[in-house]
Each structure stands twice: as structure tokens, then as C-alpha cells.
Motif scaffolding. Structure first.
Motif, PDB file in Angstrom:
ATOM      1  N   ARG A  69      14.466  48.064  66.588  1.00  0.00           N
ATOM      2  CA  ARG A  69      13.562  48.264  67.720  1.00  0.00           C
ATOM      3  C   ARG A  69      13.564  47.043  68.630  1.00  0.00           C
ATOM      4  O   ARG A  69      13.584  47.172  69.864  1.00  0.00           O
ATOM      5  CB  ARG A  69      12.157  48.543  67.208  1.00  0.00           C
ATOM      6  CG  ARG A  69      11.145  48.869  68.319  1.00  0.00           C
ATOM      7  CD  ARG A  69       9.731  48.955  67.773  1.00  0.00           C
ATOM      8  NE  ARG A  69       9.665  49.925  66.687  1.00  0.00           N
ATOM      9  CZ  ARG A  69       9.042  49.700  65.541  1.00  0.00           C
ATOM     10  NH1 ARG A  69       8.456  48.539  65.311  1.00  0.00           N
ATOM     11  NH2 ARG A  69       9.005  50.635  64.609  1.00  0.00           N
ATOM     12  N   THR A  70      13.553  45.860  68.040  1.00  0.00           N
ATOM     13  CA  THR A  70      13.570  44.633  68.842  1.00  0.00           C
ATOM     14  C   THR A  70      14.862  44.512  69.640  1.00  0.00           C
ATOM     15  O   THR A  70      14.845  44.152  70.824  1.00  0.00           O
ATOM     16  CB  THR A  70      13.405  43.407  67.931  1.00  0.00           C
ATOM     17  OG1 THR A  70      12.228  43.542  67.137  1.00  0.00           O
ATOM     18  CG2 THR A  70      13.303  42.130  68.759  1.00  0.00           C
ATOM     19  N   LEU A  71      15.979  44.817  69.000  1.00  0.00           N
ATOM     20  CA  LEU A  71      17.270  44.776  69.686  1.00  0.00           C
ATOM     21  C   LEU A  71      17.305  45.784  70.833  1.00  0.00           C
ATOM     22  O   LEU A  71      17.773  45.472  71.938  1.00  0.00           O
ATOM     23  CB  LEU A  71      18.389  45.063  68.695  1.00  0.00           C
ATOM     24  CG  LEU A  71      19.823  45.041  69.236  1.00  0.00           C
ATOM     25  CD1 LEU A  71      20.166  43.664  69.767  1.00  0.00           C
ATOM     26  CD2 LEU A  71      20.814  45.460  68.155  1.00  0.00           C
ATOM     27  N   PHE A 224      13.598  38.893  72.871  1.00  0.00           N
ATOM     28  CA  PHE A 224      13.811  39.025  71.434  1.00  0.00           C
ATOM     29  C   PHE A 224      12.772  38.233  70.647  1.00  0.00           C
ATOM     30  O   PHE A 224      12.397  38.624  69.534  1.00  0.00           O
ATOM     31  CB  PHE A 224      15.217  38.541  71.064  1.00  0.00           C
ATOM     32  CG  PHE A 224      15.734  39.110  69.781  1.00  0.00           C
ATOM     33  CD1 PHE A 224      16.373  40.339  69.767  1.00  0.00           C
ATOM     34  CD2 PHE A 224      15.594  38.427  68.582  1.00  0.00           C
ATOM     35  CE1 PHE A 224      16.855  40.884  68.586  1.00  0.00           C
ATOM     36  CE2 PHE A 224      16.073  38.955  67.396  1.00  0.00           C
ATOM     37  CZ  PHE A 224      16.703  40.188  67.397  1.00  0.00           C
ATOM     38  N   GLY A 225      12.308  37.123  71.204  1.00  0.00           N
ATOM     39  CA  GLY A 225      11.347  36.292  70.493  1.00  0.00           C
ATOM     40  C   GLY A 225       9.915  36.444  70.956  1.00  0.00           C
ATOM     41  O   GLY A 225       9.040  35.695  70.512  1.00  0.00           O
ATOM     42  N   ASP A 226       9.645  37.405  71.826  1.00  0.00           N
ATOM     43  CA  ASP A 226       8.298  37.559  72.367  1.00  0.00           C
ATOM     44  C   ASP A 226       7.412  38.382  71.433  1.00  0.00           C
ATOM     45  O   ASP A 226       7.874  39.312  70.789  1.00  0.00           O
ATOM     46  CB  ASP A 226       8.362  38.237  73.736  1.00  0.00           C
ATOM     47  CG  ASP A 226       7.042  38.124  74.476  1.00  0.00           C
ATOM     48  OD1 ASP A 226       6.162  38.975  74.233  1.00  0.00           O
ATOM     49  OD2 ASP A 226       6.875  37.215  75.286  1.00  0.00           O
ATOM     50  N   PHE A 227       6.137  38.026  71.375  1.00  0.00           N
ATOM     51  CA  PHE A 227       5.204  38.833  70.580  1.00  0.00           C
ATOM     52  C   PHE A 227       3.858  39.041  71.284  1.00  0.00           C
ATOM     53  O   PHE A 227       3.071  39.896  70.865  1.00  0.00           O
ATOM     54  CB  PHE A 227       4.951  38.176  69.213  1.00  0.00           C
ATOM     55  CG  PHE A 227       4.110  36.933  69.254  1.00  0.00           C
ATOM     56  CD1 PHE A 227       2.743  36.996  69.042  1.00  0.00           C
ATOM     57  CD2 PHE A 227       4.686  35.699  69.485  1.00  0.00           C
ATOM     58  CE1 PHE A 227       1.965  35.849  69.072  1.00  0.00           C
ATOM     59  CE2 PHE A 227       3.923  34.548  69.505  1.00  0.00           C
ATOM     60  CZ  PHE A 227       2.553  34.620  69.299  1.00  0.00           C
ATOM     61  N   LEU A 240       7.374  44.141  67.003  1.00  0.00           N
ATOM     62  CA  LEU A 240       8.714  43.567  67.098  1.00  0.00           C
ATOM     63  C   LEU A 240       8.857  42.444  66.072  1.00  0.00           C
ATOM     64  O   LEU A 240       7.912  42.089  65.367  1.00  0.00           O
ATOM     65  CB  LEU A 240       8.968  43.053  68.511  1.00  0.00           C
ATOM     66  CG  LEU A 240       8.873  44.090  69.632  1.00  0.00           C
ATOM     67  CD1 LEU A 240       9.300  43.478  70.964  1.00  0.00           C
ATOM     68  CD2 LEU A 240       9.678  45.332  69.334  1.00  0.00           C
ATOM     69  N   VAL A 241      10.057  41.885  66.001  1.00  0.00           N
ATOM     70  CA  VAL A 241      10.370  40.957  64.919  1.00  0.00           C
ATOM     71  C   VAL A 241       9.492  39.705  64.979  1.00  0.00           C
ATOM     72  O   VAL A 241       9.090  39.174  63.925  1.00  0.00           O
ATOM     73  CB  VAL A 241      11.869  40.587  64.954  1.00  0.00           C
ATOM     74  CG1 VAL A 241      12.221  39.807  66.218  1.00  0.00           C
ATOM     75  CG2 VAL A 241      12.250  39.777  63.724  1.00  0.00           C
ATOM     76  N   ALA A 242       9.151  39.236  66.180  1.00  0.00           N
ATOM     77  CA  ALA A 242       8.303  38.046  66.272  1.00  0.00           C
ATOM     78  C   ALA A 242       6.919  38.312  65.696  1.00  0.00           C
ATOM     79  O   ALA A 242       6.339  37.436  65.033  1.00  0.00           O
ATOM     80  CB  ALA A 242       8.191  37.599  67.727  1.00  0.00           C
ATOM     81  N   SER A 243       6.398  39.511  65.927  1.00  0.00           N
ATOM     82  CA  SER A 243       5.092  39.865  65.363  1.00  0.00           C
ATOM     83  C   SER A 243       5.153  39.912  63.844  1.00  0.00           C
ATOM     84  O   SER A 243       4.204  39.497  63.164  1.00  0.00           O
ATOM     85  CB  SER A 243       4.642  41.224  65.915  1.00  0.00           C
ATOM     86  OG  SER A 243       4.596  41.226  67.318  1.00  0.00           O
TER      87      SER A 243
END
Length: 288
Positions: A69-71, A224-227, A240-243
Motif C-alpha cells: 500500500r505504501t509503495l 514513503f516515509g510520511d505518516f 502506511l509503513v511509517a505509521s
């Protein structure tokens, strides 16, 4: 004595930044990489050397789905930022004849960077909400009979918000790249009878690819690094991955898994940077 002073001065100038990088960048990365091999053992974690945390990234659906999902969201944001930002940058570089207008338009793009990130994300939450401008407009023209919640707390809201937030990072390098293109190349193409579209595809676009690569890299990596924005407007689909990394280091108290996720994100970012560098080198004009 003079040579010794010069060497000591050079060592001091280079040494302080190198120490700063080592202490505040390399050392934390090394610690995170070490934790990524440890094992979660309630209520804490124990040292070990195993790859189970990294295997979970691809075998456990709760992590693999988040990574996919993040990608997906990062690629969509980068694509739409390019789709909107490139024509604008092209207009500024080639079509806008007024220097004053060009300056004002360029400032209009970068001015939001001076505003709080949280405020810019929250504005879109207000716009897309049930009592926001979008719902009010659709109701006023008769498209909707009552406020709809389909515009908020989904991937659509995330892509729209993140595209707005990060589009300046696409426009700035693309505009810089377009500005450097010699105008005589475009004029020579026209003199040889080539139409505007082929000229753009064969000359302007290839020569602007270093700027496109830089813009895509910044937009992709920042997304990609945002949360924060996904947390505000994403809802159930905003995980997303940061979360997940924040949750692993916080509520879940699973530092090894959070570290593995962080290292994986670092690898993705480094891979994108490497690819971007290759693209820039491939399309950069070769010096004679």
C-alpha cells in the motif's frame, strides 16, 4: 609549522562534520540495524542474530499489505505530482514571457513550504470532509442531496493531500532542469521542420529528465516515509509503513520488528536514490 597548521585546520574543518554524521546518523543506523536481528520476548526483547523479523515483512500479511500500500500510494503521488508539475514548470520556462509573472507563479508554488506541514494537511481534511468545500459545492449544483463521506479517510484523500504537499519538490528541480536547456536546440529543431510535439519528445523531455528524476526521487521518498497526512486523512486505509514503525516502537513495544521495517525503508530509499543517480547520469549532456 605552517604545513602542520594547515593540516590541523583542515582536520578541524572536516572532523567536526564527520563526527556529527558518525554520532547522529551512522551510530543510530547501526543501533537500529542491530535491533532488527533481535527477538521480541514479552515484556521486552532479547539479543539474537536471526532474520525472522525480515521474513515477517514478506510472509505476514499485516506487514506485506502495508508495504504494498505504501509503495502504491508513493508511486501514485509521484505520478500525479509529475503530471501536474511538469506542464506548470514547462510553462514557466518556455511560455511565460513576463519575468515578473514567472517570479510570482514560482513563488506561489514554493510559498506553501513556508506554512506548517500539519496545517497544510489539515486544510485538506477540512476540504474533503462532510462539511467541507467539496461536499458543499456538489450539493449546491445538485450532484449530491446530502453530504458524502467518500472523499475522506481513504487512499484517494491520501493521494490528493500528499500530492498537494509534495508537488513543490517536483516543480523546483524540473523547472531548474528546463531552464538549463539551450533555446537554440529547440529553435534548430523548428528550423529543420520538426513539429512542436516531436521536438518536445526528442529534445526537451530527454534533456529535462535529470530534473524529473530528482523530483520523482524527492516526492517518492518523502511520501514513503510520511505518516502525519495519512493519519489525518487516510482512515483505515491510511496505515502506511511509517505509521506501523511508530506503532512498533510505541504501543506494540516491538523494537526488533520496528527496526526491521525502518531498515527496509532505508534500503528502498537508497535504491531509489541509486536509480535516480543512474537516470541523471544517463540523460545528462555529455561534455565534449
Amino acid at each position: 609549522m605552517t604545513l602542520l597548521r594547515e593540516r590541523l585546520g583542515g582536520a578541524a574543518v572536516l572532523g567536526i562534520p564527520l563526527i556529527w554524521i558518525a554520532v547522529f546518523m551512522l551510530l543510530p543506523y547501526a543501533i537500529i540495524a542491530t535491533y532488527s536481528f533481535w527477538i521480541k520476548q514479552y515484556p521486552t526483547f532479547v539479543p539474537a542474530f536471526q532474520f525472522g523479523n525480515y521474513l515477517n515483512l514478506f510472509t505476514d500479511p499485516q506487514y506485506s499489505k502495508v508495504l504494498i500500500r505504501t509503495l502504491k500510494v508513493s508511486l501514485l503521488v509521484s505520478f500525479f505530482a509529475f503530471l501536474l508539475g511538469y506542464p506548470f514548470a514547462y510553462f514557466l520556462a518556455f511560455r511565460c514571457r513576463s519575468q515578473a509573472l514567472r517570479t510570482w507563479l514560482y513563488m506561489a508554488v514554493i510559498a506553501p513550504l513556508w506554512v506548517s506541514y500539519l496545517l497544510r494537511a489539515y486544510v485538506w481534511k477540512t476540504i474533503l470532509g462532510t462539511e467541507g468545500i467539496l461536499n458543499s459545492f456538489l450539493m449546491s449544483v445538485g450532484i449530491l442531496s446530502e453530504p458524502s463521506d467518500i472523499f475522506l479517510y481513504n487512499q484517494f484523500a491520501m493521494v490528493v493531500t500528499l500530492t498537494y504537499i509534495f508537488i513543490p519538490f517536483m516543480v523546483m528541480p524540473v523547472y531548474t532542469s528546463l531552464e538549463k536547456i539551450p533555446r537554440n536546440l529547440v529553435e534548430a529543431s523548428a528550423d529543420l521542420g520538426m513539429r512542436p510535439i516531436p521536438t518536445f519528445l526528442r529534445i526537451t523531455l530527454p534533456l529535462s529528465m535529470p530534473g524529473v528524476a530528482a523530483g520523482f526521487t524527492m516526492t517518492f521518498c518523502l511520501t514513503f516515509g510520511d505518516f502525519v497526512a495519512p493519519f489525518l486523512v487516510g482512515g483505515p486505509d491510511g496505515n502506511l509503513v511509517a505509521s506501523v514503525i511508530v506503532t512498533q516502537f510505541g504501543t506494540a513495544l516491538n523494537w526488533p520488528m520496528g527496526s526491521a521495517l525502518a531498515i527496509f525503508v532505508l534500503v528502498i530509499v537508497l535504491a531509489v536514490l541509486s536509480l535516480s543517480d543512474r537516470v541523471e547520469r544517463a540523460f545528462s549532456p555529455k561534455e565534449a
